[in-house]
Design a protein around this motif. Structure first.
Motif, short mmCIF file in Angstrom:
data_model
loop_
_atom_site.label_atom_id
_atom_site.label_comp_id
_atom_site.label_asym_id
_atom_site.label_seq_id
_atom_site.Cartn_x
_atom_site.Cartn_y
_atom_site.Cartn_z
N LYS A 26 0.91 -1.02 -0.03
CA LYS A 26 0.04 -0.09 -0.04
C LYS A 26 0.72 1.34 0.03
N GLU A 27 2.00 1.35 0.80
CA GLU A 27 2.77 2.46 0.86
C GLU A 27 3.50 2.72 -0.51
N HIS A 28 3.99 1.52 -1.24
CA HIS A 28 4.61 1.56 -2.27
C HIS A 28 3.94 2.20 -3.54
N PHE A 29 2.63 1.51 -3.36
CA PHE A 29 1.84 2.32 -4.69
C PHE A 29 1.01 3.56 -4.19
N GLY A 30 1.08 3.90 -3.04
CA GLY A 30 0.70 5.18 -2.71
C GLY A 30 1.65 6.24 -2.86
N LYS A 31 2.82 5.89 -2.78
CA LYS A 31 4.14 6.93 -3.01
C LYS A 31 4.51 7.00 -4.56
N ASN A 32 4.33 5.82 -5.45
CA ASN A 32 4.79 5.54 -6.84
C ASN A 32 3.49 5.43 -7.59
N PRO A 33 2.71 6.39 -7.76
CA PRO A 33 1.57 6.17 -8.59
C PRO A 33 1.81 5.39 -9.93
N SER A 40 -4.05 1.03 -9.32
CA SER A 40 -5.17 1.90 -9.42
C SER A 40 -5.87 1.10 -8.27
N TYR A 41 -5.79 -0.40 -8.03
CA TYR A 41 -6.35 -0.99 -7.13
C TYR A 41 -6.06 -0.58 -5.76
N PHE A 42 -4.78 -0.48 -5.42
CA PHE A 42 -4.41 0.07 -4.26
C PHE A 42 -4.49 1.52 -3.91
N ARG A 43 -4.23 2.39 -4.93
CA ARG A 43 -5.10 3.73 -4.71
C ARG A 43 -6.54 3.94 -4.44
N GLU A 44 -7.14 3.02 -4.98
CA GLU A 44 -8.79 3.10 -4.76
C GLU A 44 -8.77 2.60 -3.16
N LEU A 45 -8.10 1.34 -2.72
CA LEU A 45 -8.12 0.90 -1.45
C LEU A 45 -7.82 2.12 -0.38
N ASN A 46 -6.95 2.86 -0.80
CA ASN A 46 -6.35 4.15 0.04
C ASN A 46 -7.52 5.12 0.17
N ARG A 47 -8.03 5.27 -0.96
CA ARG A 47 -9.07 6.22 -1.24
C ARG A 47 -10.19 6.05 -0.33
N LYS A 49 -10.43 3.93 2.23
CA LYS A 49 -10.25 3.90 3.48
C LYS A 49 -10.19 5.18 3.93
N ALA A 50 -10.06 6.33 3.44
CA ALA A 50 -9.77 7.59 4.09
C ALA A 50 -11.34 8.28 4.23
N ASP A 51 -12.27 7.67 3.27
CA ASP A 51 -13.76 8.13 3.37
C ASP A 51 -14.45 7.33 4.47
N PRO A 52 -14.74 8.01 5.43
CA PRO A 52 -15.45 7.40 6.56
C PRO A 52 -16.82 7.12 6.22
N GLU A 53 -17.35 7.43 5.28
CA GLU A 53 -18.86 6.90 4.95
C GLU A 53 -18.87 5.64 4.39
N VAL A 54 -17.56 5.34 3.69
CA VAL A 54 -17.61 3.69 3.08
C VAL A 54 -17.26 2.82 3.95
N LYS A 55 -18.08 1.87 4.05
CA LYS A 55 -17.93 0.67 4.64
C LYS A 55 -17.56 -0.55 3.88
N PHE A 56 -16.64 -1.46 4.32
CA PHE A 56 -16.05 -2.36 3.46
C PHE A 56 -17.09 -3.54 3.67
N ALA A 57 -17.32 -4.35 2.62
CA ALA A 57 -18.30 -5.36 2.80
C ALA A 57 -17.99 -6.60 1.96
N HIS A 58 -17.70 -7.83 2.20
CA HIS A 58 -17.29 -8.90 1.35
C HIS A 58 -18.12 -8.92 0.14
N PRO A 59 -17.67 -8.92 -1.09
CA PRO A 59 -18.65 -8.89 -2.09
C PRO A 59 -19.62 -9.91 -2.46
N GLY A 60 -19.23 -11.16 -2.06
CA GLY A 60 -19.96 -12.51 -2.08
C GLY A 60 -20.99 -12.79 -1.19
N ARG A 61 -20.64 -11.98 0.18
CA ARG A 61 -22.00 -12.19 1.00
C ARG A 61 -23.33 -12.11 0.84
#
Length: 140
Positions: A26-33, A40-47, A49-61
């Motif tokens: 995560k750090e590597h892809f955050g520093k080296n776009p 893009s996957y790790f950038r989206e994860l970081n984005r 994670k920074a948004d308090p409105e978004v809750k992670f949920a398992h896609p298959g559940r």
């Protein structure tokens, strides 16, 4: 460094990476776009994670939950259908074709209900008598 990141990515996608290794990715892809799908996957994860409105949920559940709900509804429906069919078979055993016999059965049922109502009427008159006696006692 690039070979280490590739090795970490292979472990990550295989589900064998440790938390420290994931943090390093995560750090590597955050520093080296980069324009790679992993970047893009790790950038989206970081984005996200920074948004308090978004809750992670398992896609298959959600899909599994819906499937289990449908399966339960179908099972309950089948069980209800079996019970209704069995009840209909039992009721056909008691079918009465003769009108006189039907009249006698109905008369007996109504007499039974009437006797129960008369018994209740007797109890209500006794309760009324008790209430009158209680009122007389209170007056004196």
């Amino acid at each position: 460094m690039e070979s280490r990141i590739k090795g970490l990515l292979e472990k990550y996608w295989a589900g064998e990476s440790s938390i420290q290794e994931e943090m390093e990715l995560k750090e590597h892809f955050g520093k080296n776009p980069s324009l790679t799908p992993e970047g893009s996957y790790f950038r989206e994860l970081n984005r996200l994670k920074a948004d308090p409105e978004v809750k992670f949920a398992h896609p298959g559940r959600a899909g599994r939950r819906a499937r289990w709900s449908v399966a339960a509804a179908v099972t309950i429906g089948l069980m209800a259908a079996v019970l209704v069919i069995q009840d209909a078979r039992k009721q056909s055993e008691f079918a009465v074709e003769d009108p006189r016999e039907a009249f006698e059965i109905t008369r007996k049922a109504l007499l039974m209900v009437s006797s129960g109502l008369n018994e209740g009427k007797t109890y209500s008159t006794e309760i009324n008598n008790l209430n009158k006696a209680e009122e007389l006692i209170r007056e004196n």
